[in-house]
Design a protein around this motif. Structure first.
Motif, PDB file in Angstrom:
ATOM      1  N   GLY A  95       1.215  -0.930   0.181  1.00  0.00           N
ATOM      2  CA  GLY A  95       0.185   0.169   0.105  1.00  0.00           C
ATOM      3  C   GLY A  95       0.986   1.215  -0.112  1.00  0.00           C
ATOM      4  O   GLY A  95       2.011   0.970  -0.583  1.00  0.00           O
ATOM      5  N   ASP A  96      -0.002   2.389   0.700  1.00  0.00           N
ATOM      6  CA  ASP A  96       0.751   3.518   0.453  1.00  0.00           C
ATOM      7  C   ASP A  96      -0.030   4.912   1.454  1.00  0.00           C
ATOM      8  O   ASP A  96      -1.114   4.781   1.794  1.00  0.00           O
ATOM      9  N   PHE A  97       1.067   5.580   2.303  1.00  0.00           N
ATOM     10  CA  PHE A  97       0.907   6.098   3.057  1.00  0.00           C
ATOM     11  C   PHE A  97      -0.005   6.879   2.441  1.00  0.00           C
ATOM     12  O   PHE A  97      -1.380   7.805   3.274  1.00  0.00           O
ATOM     13  N   VAL A  98      -0.218   8.234   1.816  1.00  0.00           N
ATOM     14  CA  VAL A  98      -0.226   9.155   1.423  1.00  0.00           C
ATOM     15  C   VAL A  98      -1.063   9.775   2.307  1.00  0.00           C
ATOM     16  O   VAL A  98      -2.229  10.644   2.350  1.00  0.00           O
ATOM     17  N   GLY A  99      -0.262  10.505   3.381  1.00  0.00           N
ATOM     18  CA  GLY A  99      -0.818  11.393   4.379  1.00  0.00           C
ATOM     19  C   GLY A  99      -0.985  10.522   5.854  1.00  0.00           C
ATOM     20  O   GLY A  99      -0.891  11.157   6.404  1.00  0.00           O
ATOM     21  N   GLY A 100      -1.610   9.357   4.770  1.00  0.00           N
ATOM     22  CA  GLY A 100      -1.576   8.913   7.103  1.00  0.00           C
ATOM     23  C   GLY A 100      -0.715   8.373   7.773  1.00  0.00           C
ATOM     24  O   GLY A 100       0.801   8.316   7.002  1.00  0.00           O
ATOM     25  N   HIS A 101      -0.984   8.552   9.403  1.00  0.00           N
ATOM     26  CA  HIS A 101      -0.046   8.878  10.256  1.00  0.00           C
ATOM     27  C   HIS A 101       1.085   9.889   9.680  1.00  0.00           C
ATOM     28  O   HIS A 101       2.836  10.018  10.205  1.00  0.00           O
ATOM     29  N   ARG A 102       0.634  10.691   8.405  1.00  0.00           N
ATOM     30  CA  ARG A 102       1.793  11.901   8.197  1.00  0.00           C
ATOM     31  C   ARG A 102       2.958  11.681   7.559  1.00  0.00           C
ATOM     32  O   ARG A 102       3.863  12.128   7.162  1.00  0.00           O
ATOM     33  N   GLN A 103       2.542  10.378   6.492  1.00  0.00           N
ATOM     34  CA  GLN A 103       4.078   9.856   6.687  1.00  0.00           C
ATOM     35  C   GLN A 103       3.627  10.004   4.363  1.00  0.00           C
ATOM     36  O   GLN A 103       2.668  10.399   4.242  1.00  0.00           O
ATOM     37  N   PHE A 104       4.510   9.999   3.928  1.00  0.00           N
ATOM     38  CA  PHE A 104       4.926   9.753   2.636  1.00  0.00           C
ATOM     39  C   PHE A 104       5.980   8.170   2.072  1.00  0.00           C
ATOM     40  O   PHE A 104       6.726   7.419   2.594  1.00  0.00           O
ATOM     41  N   ASN A 105       4.876   7.683   0.976  1.00  0.00           N
ATOM     42  CA  ASN A 105       5.417   6.471   0.601  1.00  0.00           C
ATOM     43  C   ASN A 105       5.076   5.122   1.634  1.00  0.00           C
ATOM     44  O   ASN A 105       4.393   4.922   2.248  1.00  0.00           O
ATOM     45  N   LYS A 106       6.583   4.319   1.803  1.00  0.00           N
ATOM     46  CA  LYS A 106       6.542   3.510   2.790  1.00  0.00           C
ATOM     47  C   LYS A 106       7.862   3.767   3.898  1.00  0.00           C
ATOM     48  O   LYS A 106       8.927   4.502   3.705  1.00  0.00           O
ATOM     49  N   GLY A 107       7.820   2.361   4.117  1.00  0.00           N
ATOM     50  CA  GLY A 107       9.199   2.957   5.120  1.00  0.00           C
ATOM     51  C   GLY A 107       8.700   1.511   6.845  1.00  0.00           C
ATOM     52  O   GLY A 107       7.670   0.860   6.632  1.00  0.00           O
ATOM     53  N   PRO A 108       9.842   2.101   6.904  1.00  0.00           N
ATOM     54  CA  PRO A 108       9.531   0.874   8.546  1.00  0.00           C
ATOM     55  C   PRO A 108       8.295   1.530   9.569  1.00  0.00           C
ATOM     56  O   PRO A 108       8.686   1.259  10.871  1.00  0.00           O
ATOM     57  N   LEU A 109       7.905   1.694   8.962  1.00  0.00           N
ATOM     58  CA  LEU A 109       6.312   1.374   9.811  1.00  0.00           C
ATOM     59  C   LEU A 109       4.681   0.389   9.398  1.00  0.00           C
ATOM     60  O   LEU A 109       4.250   0.460   8.225  1.00  0.00           O
ATOM     61  N   MET A 110       4.515  -0.653   9.709  1.00  0.00           N
ATOM     62  CA  MET A 110       3.982  -1.700   9.744  1.00  0.00           C
ATOM     63  C   MET A 110       2.789  -1.414  10.072  1.00  0.00           C
ATOM     64  O   MET A 110       2.034  -2.427  10.237  1.00  0.00           O
ATOM     65  N   TYR A 111       1.595  -0.417   9.524  1.00  0.00           N
ATOM     66  CA  TYR A 111       0.649  -0.026   9.710  1.00  0.00           C
ATOM     67  C   TYR A 111      -0.563  -0.623   8.365  1.00  0.00           C
ATOM     68  O   TYR A 111       0.588  -1.044   7.728  1.00  0.00           O
ATOM     69  N   GLU A 112      -1.878  -0.569   8.610  1.00  0.00           N
ATOM     70  CA  GLU A 112      -2.790  -0.895   7.814  1.00  0.00           C
ATOM     71  C   GLU A 112      -2.059  -0.280   6.200  1.00  0.00           C
ATOM     72  O   GLU A 112      -2.359  -0.512   5.236  1.00  0.00           O
ATOM     73  N   ASP A 113      -1.634   0.925   6.275  1.00  0.00           N
ATOM     74  CA  ASP A 113      -1.871   1.376   5.334  1.00  0.00           C
ATOM     75  C   ASP A 113      -0.784   1.137   3.956  1.00  0.00           C
ATOM     76  O   ASP A 113      -1.195   1.291   3.233  1.00  0.00           O
ATOM     77  N   THR A 114       0.335   0.540   4.255  1.00  0.00           N
ATOM     78  CA  THR A 114       0.745  -0.223   3.986  1.00  0.00           C
ATOM     79  C   THR A 114       1.005  -1.244   3.525  1.00  0.00           C
ATOM     80  O   THR A 114       2.174  -1.940   2.537  1.00  0.00           O
ATOM     81  N   TYR A 115       0.504  -2.434   4.536  1.00  0.00           N
ATOM     82  CA  TYR A 115       0.413  -3.878   4.608  1.00  0.00           C
ATOM     83  C   TYR A 115      -0.904  -4.615   4.167  1.00  0.00           C
ATOM     84  O   TYR A 115      -0.507  -5.619   3.594  1.00  0.00           O
ATOM     85  N   HIS A 116      -2.188  -3.715   4.780  1.00  0.00           N
ATOM     86  CA  HIS A 116      -2.855  -4.357   3.613  1.00  0.00           C
ATOM     87  C   HIS A 116      -3.324  -4.255   2.857  1.00  0.00           C
ATOM     88  O   HIS A 116      -2.984  -2.770   1.928  1.00  0.00           O
ATOM     89  N   VAL A 117      -3.632  -5.044   1.620  1.00  0.00           N
ATOM     90  CA  VAL A 117      -3.857  -4.930   0.217  1.00  0.00           C
ATOM     91  C   VAL A 117      -5.005  -5.396  -0.536  1.00  0.00           C
ATOM     92  O   VAL A 117      -5.381  -6.054   0.348  1.00  0.00           O
ATOM     93  N   PRO A 118      -5.290  -4.931  -1.667  1.00  0.00           N
ATOM     94  CA  PRO A 118      -5.970  -4.790  -2.034  1.00  0.00           C
ATOM     95  C   PRO A 118      -6.091  -6.930  -2.566  1.00  0.00           C
ATOM     96  O   PRO A 118      -5.379  -7.127  -2.777  1.00  0.00           O
ATOM     97  N   LEU A 119      -6.910  -7.470  -3.293  1.00  0.00           N
ATOM     98  CA  LEU A 119      -7.464  -8.552  -3.582  1.00  0.00           C
ATOM     99  C   LEU A 119      -9.115  -9.238  -3.574  1.00  0.00           C
ATOM    100  O   LEU A 119      -9.713  -9.246  -3.025  1.00  0.00           O
ATOM    101  N   GLN A 120      -8.595  -9.133  -5.687  1.00  0.00           N
ATOM    102  CA  GLN A 120     -10.041  -9.572  -6.124  1.00  0.00           C
ATOM    103  C   GLN A 120      -9.469 -10.718  -7.034  1.00  0.00           C
ATOM    104  O   GLN A 120      -9.071 -10.279  -7.620  1.00  0.00           O
ATOM    105  N   ILE A 121     -10.374 -11.676  -6.787  1.00  0.00           N
ATOM    106  CA  ILE A 121     -10.533 -12.643  -8.117  1.00  0.00           C
ATOM    107  C   ILE A 121     -11.954 -13.037  -8.697  1.00  0.00           C
ATOM    108  O   ILE A 121     -12.570 -13.928  -7.432  1.00  0.00           O
ATOM    109  N   ARG A 122     -11.489 -13.282  -9.620  1.00  0.00           N
ATOM    110  CA  ARG A 122     -13.024 -13.932 -10.862  1.00  0.00           C
ATOM    111  C   ARG A 122     -12.595 -15.151 -11.581  1.00  0.00           C
ATOM    112  O   ARG A 122     -12.092 -15.268 -12.516  1.00  0.00           O
ATOM    113  N   TRP A 123     -13.922 -16.435 -11.214  1.00  0.00           N
ATOM    114  CA  TRP A 123     -13.328 -17.391 -11.599  1.00  0.00           C
ATOM    115  C   TRP A 123     -14.730 -18.276 -11.969  1.00  0.00           C
ATOM    116  O   TRP A 123     -15.672 -18.987 -11.131  1.00  0.00           O
ATOM    117  N   PRO A 124     -15.404 -17.695 -13.415  1.00  0.00           N
ATOM    118  CA  PRO A 124     -16.039 -18.094 -13.642  1.00  0.00           C
ATOM    119  C   PRO A 124     -17.219 -19.431 -13.062  1.00  0.00           C
ATOM    120  O   PRO A 124     -15.965 -20.055 -14.239  1.00  0.00           O
TER     121      PRO A 124
END
Length: 474
Positions: free
Chosen positions: A306-335
C-alpha cells in the motif's frame, strides 16, 4: 481434445491502498475493480509479506517469505543485500511454462537487477522503462510516435517534498499518452493474440501506479476536489510512545512542512491516479468480454503493497507496519467456480497467489513454500487448519536495515521492532493505530500470546531471527 484449463489474467498495481476498493473506504471511483469484486470474490484480509517493492514481488513469484528467497530489500539500491533471485528457486512462471501455458508479461518488473521476466518463464512484452526498471524504451517510443514529449519542467501545479522530490502534478498530455493507457493497449493486443492461440494463456500486466509521483492528466487531475478531501484519522498521529524511526521518517521523506492543505492536494492527485488505472482495467475487462474469453478466464487483481498518502503524516512507505502499507487489495473472478459477489474474511497473503496460480492451472506445486493455495477458498471451502493470523516482515530500505516482524490476528496487531520499542494495537477500538498499548497492563495476556505465536512462526519458517528473537520475545 480441447484444453479445458482456464486462462489467467493477473493485474498487479504498484503501491495501491486497500481501502480504495473497499466498500467502506474513502470516496474513490473504482467502478471496474468494483465490477471484479461484484463478479468474483473480494478478500478483506489480504496482506503483503513485506511493504517494499522488490521483496514483495519476489515473494509473489516464489511463494516464499523474503528471508527465504533472500531479496530482502530493493534491488536498485546500492545496499541491496541480494540483487538477483537465486536461479534454483521455483517460480510460478516457470511452473506454468512447464505445463504448456503461454506466459506473457507487461509493465513493471523490479525483481532483480540483472534479471527480467524472460528468466522466469515469461515472454516479456515491454513497457517498463521507469520506476527503477529500464528493460526497454517502448513507452518512450509510443509517446514519440504520438508527438508527445514532456519532461518535469512541463508539468503543471507540481508538488515537491522539502528535499525536491516530485510528489504530484498535472500531466499536460491526452489520456492516450499516459503509461496506464499504453499498458492497457498492449494488454488488449496480447489478449487478441492469445485468443487465437492453441494453448491456454497466463498474462500479467503490472501497472506502474498509483505509486508516486502522482502525475495524471485531465480529467483525472481535477476529478477530486482537495477542499472535499477528509484526511485519514491517523493524520492525528503524535508519535507518542512509538519507535523513534516513525518521526524520523517524516523528515527523511521530506514532508515535515506538509500541512492539511498540501496533503489534501496530494491525496486528490493519488485518487485521480487510481481512477485513471481503474478505467484502463475496465478497457481490459471489456476486451475479455468482446473476445469471448470471459467464461474461460480467471481474473485476479492485487497490489504489491500500500501507500501512506498522508496516513500517520507519512509519505511513501518504510519501517512502519501500519495497515496503510501492509493491507492490500485482492479480488479474483473465476466464472463457474467463485460465487459472484462473495467476500472472504480469512487472512491471506500476497505470496499465496504463487501456489494458487499453479493450482488453478493444474500445475505441480513445489514443496517447501511459505504459502498455500487459495483454491479451496475460491471454491467456497475453508480448510480447518487455515491460519488465523498473518505475519509480515521488513528488513530495511535506503534509510538503512531495520528489522521488524508483525503478527496480525484481525483484532490485534503486534510489531516486533528489534532496535526500538515494540508496538501493540487494539484494532477494534483503535483502527487508526494511534495508541501503542505495548506497556498497558490490561493487554499483558494479549502481548504474551502474540509473542509466543510470533516465535512459533519464526521457528516454522526458519527465520534467521528465531534464536535471538525468541530470547527477546520470551
Amino acid at each position: 481434445m480441447a484444453d479445458s484449463r482456464p486462462n489467467v489474467l493477473f493485474v498487479l498495481t504498484d503501491q495501491e491502498r486497500y481501502d480504495y476498493t473497499a466498500p467502506d473506504g474513502p470516496p474513490v471511483e473504482t467502478p471496474e475493480l468494483d465490477r471484479l469484486s461484484r463478479d468474483g470474490v473480494r478478500f478483506e484480509r489480504a496482506y503483503t509479506p513485506t511493504s517494499i517493492c522488490s521483496s514483495a514481488r519476489a515473494s509473489l513469484l516464489t511463494g516464499l517469505y523474503p528471508h527465504n528467497h533472500g531479496m530482502v530489500n530493493n534491488t536498485h539500491e546500492a545496499d541491496a543485500i541480494q540483487p538477483n533471485l537465486p536461479p534454483d528457486l521455483p517460480t510460478f512462471g516457470e511452473g506454468l511454462a512447464d505445463v504448456g501455458y503461454r506466459n506473457t508479461y507487461l509493465g513493471k518488473w523490479h525483481v532483480g537487477r540483472d534479471q527480467t521476466p524472460d528468466d522466469f518463464g515469461f515472454s516479456y512484452l515491454g513497457g517498463s522503462d521507469a520506476h527503477h526498471d529500464n528493460i526497454d524504451s517502448a513507452f518512450g517510443e509510443y509517446r514519440a510516435d504520438m508527438g508527445v514529449e514532456v519532461d518535469e519542467a512541463d508539468l503543471e501545479d507540481p508538488i515537491y517534498t522539502d528535499d525536491g522530490s516530485l510528489v504530484a502534478a498535472t500531466d499536460p498530455v491526452p489520456v492516450e499518452a499516459t503509461r496506464p493507457y499504453f499498458l492497457a493497449e498492449r494488454t488488449i493486443e496480447e489478449l487478441r493474440r492469445a485468443a487465437d492461440a492453441d494453448a491456454p494463456f497466463f498474462h500479467r500486466t503490472d501497472f506502474l501506479g498509483p505509486h508516486h509521483p502522482y502525475v495524471v492528466p485531465e480529467p483525472y487531475a481535477s476529478m477530486y476536489d482537495p477542499d472535499e478531501i477528509e484526511l485519514p484519522n491517523s493524520y492525528a498521529e503524535t508519535f507518542d510512545g512509538k519507535p523513534q524511526v516513525h518521526e524520523n521518517y517524516v523528515d527523511y521523506r521530506g514532508v515535515r512542512e506538509f500541512g492539511r492543505e498540501t496533503w489534501a492536494e496530494v491525496i486528490a492527485a493519488n485518487r485521480g491516479f487510481m481512477t485513471l488505472i481503474d478505467d484502463q482495467v475496465g478497457r481490459v475487462l471489456n476486451a475479455i468480454d468482446d473476445l469471448g474469453l470471459t467464461d474461460d478466464t480467471v481474473v485476479a487483481h492485487a497490489s504489491d503493497h500500500g501507500d501512506f498518502v498522508g496516513g500517520h503524516r507519512q509519505f511513501n512507505k518504510g519501517p512502519l507496519m501500519y495497515e496503510d502499507t501492509y493491507h492490500v487489495p485482492l479480488q479474483i473472478r473465476w466464472p463457474g467456480v467463485v460465487e459472484s459477489g462473495s467476500v472472504d474474511d480469512v487472512p491471506v497473503r500476497l505470496h499465496d497467489l504463487m501456489p494458487t496460480f499453479l493450482d488453478v492451472c493444474d500445475a505441480p506445486i513445489p514443496d517447501g513454500l511459505d504459502a498455500r493455495s487459495l483454491r479451496p477458498l475460491l471454491e467456497g471451502d475453508r480448510p480447518d487448519d487455515w491460519p488465523e493470523a498473518v505475519v509480515s516482515e521488513y528488513h530495511g530500505d535506503e534509510f538503512g536495515l531495520y528489522t521488524q516482524r508483525m503478527i496480525h490476528t484481525g483484532d490485534y496487531k503486534y510489531v516486533f521492532n528489534s532496535p526500538d520499542v515494540d508496538e501493540l494495537y487494539d484494532l477494534r477500538d483503535d483502527p487508526a493505530e494511534l495508541q501503542n498499548l505495548i506497556e498497558h497492563p490490561d493487554f499483558e495476556a494479549v502481548r504474551r500470546d502474540l509473542r509466543e505465536r510470533l516465535v512459533d512462526w519464526m521457528h516454522g519458517t526458519d527465520d534467521p531471527l528465531r534464536q535471538w528473537g525468541a530470547q527477546a520475545l520470551g
